[in-house]
Design a protein around this motif. Structure first.
Motif, PDB file in Angstrom:
ATOM      1  N   UNK A  49     -14.737  16.778 -23.265  1.00  0.00           N
ATOM      2  CA  UNK A  49     -15.327  17.293 -24.503  1.00  0.00           C
ATOM      3  C   UNK A  49     -14.277  17.498 -25.587  1.00  0.00           C
ATOM      4  N   UNK A  50     -13.095  17.965 -25.198  1.00  0.00           N
ATOM      5  CA  UNK A  50     -12.077  18.309 -26.187  1.00  0.00           C
ATOM      6  C   UNK A  50     -11.115  17.162 -26.492  1.00  0.00           C
ATOM      7  N   UNK A  51     -11.222  16.068 -25.756  1.00  0.00           N
ATOM      8  CA  UNK A  51     -10.386  14.911 -26.051  1.00  0.00           C
ATOM      9  C   UNK A  51      -8.945  15.037 -25.594  1.00  0.00           C
ATOM     10  N   UNK A  52      -8.707  15.813 -24.525  1.00  0.00           N
ATOM     11  CA  UNK A  52      -7.344  15.933 -24.003  1.00  0.00           C
ATOM     12  C   UNK A  52      -6.936  14.651 -23.293  1.00  0.00           C
ATOM     13  N   UNK A  53      -5.623  14.408 -23.258  1.00  0.00           N
ATOM     14  CA  UNK A  53      -5.111  13.161 -22.706  1.00  0.00           C
ATOM     15  C   UNK A  53      -4.357  13.317 -21.388  1.00  0.00           C
ATOM     16  N   UNK A  54      -3.795  14.491 -21.118  1.00  0.00           N
ATOM     17  CA  UNK A  54      -3.038  14.600 -19.885  1.00  0.00           C
ATOM     18  C   UNK A  54      -2.593  16.018 -19.579  1.00  0.00           C
ATOM     19  N   UNK A  55      -2.162  16.204 -18.327  1.00  0.00           N
ATOM     20  CA  UNK A  55      -1.791  17.521 -17.812  1.00  0.00           C
ATOM     21  C   UNK A  55      -0.435  17.420 -17.130  1.00  0.00           C
ATOM     22  N   UNK A  56       0.497  18.278 -17.536  1.00  0.00           N
ATOM     23  CA  UNK A  56       1.863  18.248 -17.005  1.00  0.00           C
ATOM     24  C   UNK A  56       2.083  19.358 -15.983  1.00  0.00           C
ATOM     25  N   UNK A  89       5.483  15.938 -13.316  1.00  0.00           N
ATOM     26  CA  UNK A  89       4.389  15.052 -12.937  1.00  0.00           C
ATOM     27  C   UNK A  89       3.323  15.146 -14.018  1.00  0.00           C
ATOM     28  N   UNK A  90       2.929  13.991 -14.516  1.00  0.00           N
ATOM     29  CA  UNK A  90       1.974  13.936 -15.616  1.00  0.00           C
ATOM     30  C   UNK A  90       0.715  13.215 -15.145  1.00  0.00           C
ATOM     31  N   UNK A  91      -0.394  13.958 -15.097  1.00  0.00           N
ATOM     32  CA  UNK A  91      -1.670  13.421 -14.632  1.00  0.00           C
ATOM     33  C   UNK A  91      -2.537  12.986 -15.811  1.00  0.00           C
ATOM     34  N   UNK A  92      -3.136  11.812 -15.670  1.00  0.00           N
ATOM     35  CA  UNK A  92      -4.089  11.310 -16.659  1.00  0.00           C
ATOM     36  C   UNK A  92      -5.351  10.845 -15.934  1.00  0.00           C
ATOM     37  N   UNK A  93      -6.418  11.640 -15.981  1.00  0.00           N
ATOM     38  CA  UNK A  93      -7.677  11.207 -15.362  1.00  0.00           C
ATOM     39  C   UNK A  93      -8.173   9.914 -16.002  1.00  0.00           C
ATOM     40  N   UNK A  94      -8.807   9.077 -15.207  1.00  0.00           N
ATOM     41  CA  UNK A  94      -9.289   7.798 -15.726  1.00  0.00           C
ATOM     42  C   UNK A  94     -10.284   7.968 -16.867  1.00  0.00           C
ATOM     43  N   UNK A  95     -11.096   9.025 -16.815  1.00  0.00           N
ATOM     44  CA  UNK A  95     -12.092   9.187 -17.876  1.00  0.00           C
ATOM     45  C   UNK A  95     -11.432   9.425 -19.234  1.00  0.00           C
ATOM     46  N   UNK A  96     -10.175   9.847 -19.211  1.00  0.00           N
ATOM     47  CA  UNK A  96      -9.404   9.997 -20.445  1.00  0.00           C
ATOM     48  C   UNK A  96      -8.666   8.704 -20.761  1.00  0.00           C
ATOM     49  N   UNK A  97      -7.955   8.201 -19.760  1.00  0.00           N
ATOM     50  CA  UNK A  97      -7.095   7.035 -19.952  1.00  0.00           C
ATOM     51  C   UNK A  97      -7.888   5.814 -20.395  1.00  0.00           C
ATOM     52  N   UNK A  98      -9.046   5.610 -19.784  1.00  0.00           N
ATOM     53  CA  UNK A  98      -9.815   4.402 -20.066  1.00  0.00           C
ATOM     54  C   UNK A  98     -10.612   4.481 -21.361  1.00  0.00           C
ATOM     55  N   UNK A  99     -10.603   5.635 -22.000  1.00  0.00           N
ATOM     56  CA  UNK A  99     -11.268   5.761 -23.296  1.00  0.00           C
ATOM     57  C   UNK A  99     -10.280   5.709 -24.452  1.00  0.00           C
ATOM     58  N   UNK A 100      -9.003   5.564 -24.119  1.00  0.00           N
ATOM     59  CA  UNK A 100      -8.005   5.511 -25.189  1.00  0.00           C
ATOM     60  C   UNK A 100      -8.244   4.254 -26.024  1.00  0.00           C
TER      61      UNK A 100
END
Length: 374
Positions: A221-228, A307-318
């Protein structure tokens, strides 16, 4: 007055003021401060100062980007949409969204909601504020200082983890400023809580997993890209140690996976394999102190393992990875790293799993970290 720029700069000013005066907010304190504002007289400058403070600091905490509506608010046809009568509605919408976010608990699937995003709420609120209280924008800090006695009771406990104020997040954002990835500076990120030396590896990961689930629950919803996530430097003292850490980290995450994924029991070298947690596939980028400064996976001089995590639902919408642009975007990123003497190579590393960790030399074989899974 360029309100798009004012909205962005105002967030930074709110961060600096809140940090200097120890008036940082969290979701609960924001909800309480909004209650106070709704019960107060908006004709008073101090109430107006509280309003701008809560809008801009909340926008900072959720990395709200400026929306084009901010350039439209002075048009006559927009008068009704941004009248003062609309203010309570948007403040209550923000309260509802933050209330939902703060009570998220780990479960098998990410919770859905039909609430208004913080991104939208803060833009709408800033538009109303700028239209009706424009003089306050000229010197925000002076007005906040005058209202300081009102703001202090709503300050969060700074010893309790808050993603946008965590040491992990603040240090990681400095690395984002230095990276050669062309997309990184425009992303929204959060950081996990600090590693606790008094706890076991598994207990630390359990704490991270709760932070991560909250992040994933609002990232769409908020358009975040990743979590460190930040570990001590010793966990990446060598390439072998980093490989062992990744394997141990995944196993620890898998043990507390609310969806009980069997991904680590599958053939990891099979094309299309992804680490999955809470039913969401994702990509991992590992940064380690074992790498030299000019290596793309060096943590930019910081003495930590990241470690930097990027869920696919974020990564694939870039935007750079959709509509057939992925290959071109990846080539542009590689060219930028190469131009800055930080080249890497994907030959023999076609699988995503082979890119979680990079070898020391660009043309070296892929790092088979999964051999350390037990």
């Amino acid at each position: 007055m360029n309100l798009l720029k004012q909205f962005t700069l105002g967030q930074r000013r709110a961060l600096t003021f809140a940090t200097d005066t120890h008036t940082q907010l969290n979701d609960q304190k924001t909800i309480e401060l909004i209650d106070f504002i709704l019960k107060s007289n908006l004709a008073l400058p101090n109430t107006q100062a509280c309003l701008s403070f809560v809008i801009l600091q909340t926008a900072y905490r959720y990395y709200a980007f400026s929306e084009r509506l901010l350039n439209q608010i002075e048009k006559p046809e927009m008068a009704q949409s941004y009248s003062l009568e609309q203010l309570p509605k948007h403040l209550k919408a923000l309260q509802n969204t933050l209330g939902f976010y703060q009570h998220i608990s780990v479960q098998a699937h990410l919770p859905e909601n039909n609430l208004v995003s913080v991104q939208s709420c803060t833009n709408q609120l800033f538009a109303i504020f700028a239209l009706h209280f424009k003089p306050q924008l000229l010197d925000l800090e002076t007005h906040w200082q005058k209202a300081l006695s009102l703001l202090i009771p709503f300050s969060r406990d700074e010893l309790i983890y808050e993603p946008a104020f965590s040491a992990t997040h603040l240090e990681f954002m400095k690395a984002v400023d230095e990276t050669q990835c062309i997309f990184a500076p425009t992303g929204k990120y959060w950081g996990a809580n600090e590693w606790d030396e008094t706890l076991s590896f598994q207990s630390n990961v359990e704490g991270f997993s709760q932070d991560f689930f909250r992040f994933m629950s609002l990232a769409k919803k908020e358009g975040f890209k990743g979590f460190a996530v930040r570990f001590p430097a010793s966990y990446s003292a060598s390439l072998e140690t980093l490989s062992q850490t990744v394997a141990q980290f995944f196993q620890a995450m898998n043990q507390v996976d609310p969806a009980q994924s069997a991904c680590l029991k599958n053939n990891i070298t099979e094309p299309g394999w992804k680490f999955t947690w809470a039913n969401e596939p994702m990509f991992l980028t590992a940064f380690g102190t074992c790498y030299p400064l000019k290596h793309p996976r060096n943590p930019y001089g910081f003495n930590h393992t990241y470690f930097f995590f990027q869920p696919d639902f974020v990564l694939r919408k870039h935007p750079g990875l959709t509509d057939g642009k992925e290959q071109q975007s990846r080539e542009r990123i590689l060219q930028n790293f190469t131009r800055n003497d930080m080249a890497y190579d994907n030959q023999g590393k076609e699988l995503e799993v082979q890119r979680y960790i990079r070898p020391m030399q660009a043309t070296d074989p892929a790092v088979n970290w999964w051999q350390y899974l037990v």
